[in-house]
Design an enzyme around this catalytic site. Sequence first.
Site, PDB file in Angstrom:
ATOM      1  N   LYS A  22       0.830  -1.205   0.000  1.00 52.25           N
ATOM      2  CA  LYS A  22       0.000   0.000   0.000  1.00 52.25           C
ATOM      3  C   LYS A  22       0.863   1.253   0.000  1.00 52.25           C
ATOM      4  O   LYS A  22       0.671   2.169  -0.812  1.00 52.25           O
ATOM      5  CB  LYS A  22      -0.913   0.005   1.221  1.00 52.25           C
ATOM      6  CG  LYS A  22      -1.691   1.305   1.417  1.00 52.25           C
ATOM      7  CD  LYS A  22      -2.492   1.300   2.685  1.00 52.25           C
ATOM      8  CE  LYS A  22      -1.685   1.723   3.893  1.00 52.25           C
ATOM      9  NZ  LYS A  22      -1.782   3.158   4.186  1.00 52.25           N
ATOM     10  N   ASN A  23       1.821   1.315   0.932  1.00 46.92           N
ATOM     11  CA  ASN A  23       2.628   2.529   1.071  1.00 46.92           C
ATOM     12  C   ASN A  23       3.502   2.783  -0.157  1.00 46.92           C
ATOM     13  O   ASN A  23       3.777   3.936  -0.501  1.00 46.92           O
ATOM     14  CB  ASN A  23       3.493   2.445   2.329  1.00 46.92           C
ATOM     15  CG  ASN A  23       2.665   2.552   3.607  1.00 46.92           C
ATOM     16  OD1 ASN A  23       1.535   3.031   3.575  1.00 46.92           O
ATOM     17  ND2 ASN A  23       3.207   2.092   4.713  1.00 46.92           N
ATOM     18  N   CYS A 118      -4.607   8.936   9.808  1.00 47.27           N
ATOM     19  CA  CYS A 118      -4.779   8.256  11.090  1.00 47.27           C
ATOM     20  C   CYS A 118      -4.436   9.169  12.272  1.00 47.27           C
ATOM     21  O   CYS A 118      -3.573  10.030  12.164  1.00 47.27           O
ATOM     22  CB  CYS A 118      -3.883   7.017  11.165  1.00 47.27           C
ATOM     23  SG  CYS A 118      -4.491   5.622  10.202  1.00 47.27           S
ATOM     24  N   ARG A 123       2.676  14.089  13.001  1.00 44.76           N
ATOM     25  CA  ARG A 123       3.263  13.859  11.672  1.00 44.76           C
ATOM     26  C   ARG A 123       3.200  15.108  10.785  1.00 44.76           C
ATOM     27  O   ARG A 123       2.571  15.111   9.733  1.00 44.76           O
ATOM     28  CB  ARG A 123       2.566  12.673  10.982  1.00 44.76           C
ATOM     29  CG  ARG A 123       2.702  11.391  11.757  1.00 44.76           C
ATOM     30  CD  ARG A 123       2.497  10.179  10.881  1.00 44.76           C
ATOM     31  NE  ARG A 123       1.108   9.898  10.645  1.00 44.76           N
ATOM     32  CZ  ARG A 123       0.670   8.835   9.979  1.00 44.76           C
ATOM     33  NH1 ARG A 123       1.511   7.962   9.488  1.00 44.76           N
ATOM     34  NH2 ARG A 123      -0.603   8.632   9.778  1.00 44.76           N
ATOM     35  N   ASP A 308       4.829   0.031  12.093  1.00 38.42           N
ATOM     36  CA  ASP A 308       3.565  -0.486  11.567  1.00 38.42           C
ATOM     37  C   ASP A 308       3.318  -1.949  11.918  1.00 38.42           C
ATOM     38  O   ASP A 308       2.278  -2.502  11.549  1.00 38.42           O
ATOM     39  CB  ASP A 308       3.512  -0.307  10.044  1.00 38.42           C
ATOM     40  CG  ASP A 308       3.120   1.104   9.642  1.00 38.42           C
ATOM     41  OD1 ASP A 308       2.708   1.879  10.530  1.00 38.42           O
ATOM     42  OD2 ASP A 308       3.207   1.434   8.448  1.00 38.42           O
ATOM     43  N   ARG A 400      -8.430   0.231   4.699  1.00 38.00           N
ATOM     44  CA  ARG A 400      -7.436   1.139   4.137  1.00 38.00           C
ATOM     45  C   ARG A 400      -6.138   0.410   3.797  1.00 38.00           C
ATOM     46  O   ARG A 400      -5.375   0.873   2.954  1.00 38.00           O
ATOM     47  CB  ARG A 400      -7.132   2.280   5.109  1.00 38.00           C
ATOM     48  CG  ARG A 400      -8.270   3.273   5.304  1.00 38.00           C
ATOM     49  CD  ARG A 400      -7.841   4.422   6.195  1.00 38.00           C
ATOM     50  NE  ARG A 400      -6.587   4.976   5.736  1.00 38.00           N
ATOM     51  CZ  ARG A 400      -5.533   5.192   6.515  1.00 38.00           C
ATOM     52  NH1 ARG A 400      -5.566   4.871   7.787  1.00 38.00           N
ATOM     53  NH2 ARG A 400      -4.423   5.708   6.005  1.00 38.00           N
TER      54      ARG A 400
END
Length: 422
Positions: A22-23, A118, A123, A308, A400
């Site tokens: 995903k990232n 999130c 961040r 993560d 997600r």
Amino acid sequence: MDSILVTGNGPLNGQIPIAGAKNACLTLMPATLLSEEPLTLTNAPRLSDIKTMTTLLQSLGAEVAGLQNGNVLAMSSHNIDNHKADYDIVRKMRASILVLGPMLARDGHAVVSLPGGCAIGARPVDLHLKAFEAMGAQLELKDGYVHAKAPGGLKGGIVDFPFVSVGATENALMAATLAKGTTVLKNAAREPEIVDLAHCLRKMGAQIEGEGTSTITIQGVDRLGGATHPVVTDRIELGTYMLAPAICGGEVELLGGRIDLVKAFCEKLDEAGIDVTETERGLTVKRREDRVKAVNVVTEPFPGFPTDLQAQFMALMCTANGTAVLEEKIFENRFMHAPELIRMGAKIDVHGGHATVTGVERLKGAPVMATDLRASVSLILAGLAAEGETVVSRVYHLDRGYEHVEDKLSAVGAKIERVSGQ
């Protein structure tokens, strides 16, 4: 609102295919804005975040097709007619800020909303903006938007990040490919997703050296072309599903898995008493004893233990033999899953950036609530090894980052189903 119903059902056995990252995909997609020629991504995951990025790119004038019946994304940005990324789209996902660098580099101007995402920490995007300023951009924050200009085009410069930032490294790397002269990124992130992006940009004609190290050097070119590129394996999905047999017992093969993507994580699994073995098609995972050992973990930028995977690893430690201390050094507010695991009978004590987990013999099913993407799947993992039924609500977070999680776990023997909301 949908929920996930999990019932503890013993050991897991079989195979789980691992999707594209995903990232990585969310980083590769904005790269289409750097070129007028088509960019095609294969092995792309089918996730809600990918849909959000698709919507954002389309709002800027890009053409994006695919994913309905496969894992191919075909994109073209030959006609970018809008340079404003609106709040209504950007607020849904922090990765949206990654359109700023490519638009600024290609056309010399962009207006992008400050992002959402999130609730696991502030961040801030200041490192992104400082990188662009080092390349000669003029920036103004106004009404919640970043207004960026580079009238004569971006220029090469020295970008020395005060601390490692994956997103800022990605944004600066893309912008530097079209800057005039040489750009050096110091203290750059080293994640596999950065390496994957550099490989794709190089196929498009970029001149990049040093990806995977803390210093990346980019020689700007006048234009980039098209390319076809496979998205790298999702190391976070890989690590997540590696924990399923570690928690439940049994032996599971992760198709497409690679140890080099999760080396630090594998070292902790070995320390806990879990065997990871390379196969022709991926990795197999099984635990050596009925109960794993408690292991201390400190999250760090790659190649360290991934933040993560911290929530999922905490789920494993909840039934480990002994006491483990998990230290979160990347994001604040990332132990929000702890109170939910405590509802299932876990013994967890959180103090600031440290969580002390004392293993219990068995967790008990309970209604719990997902607080973010990785927390949601940690609760599912815990439910797989708990007595009785666990109902995980607010699983829109889960969608997600994980595609077909119920199907993948059911295929190896888990008792799990999605319950549609009213």
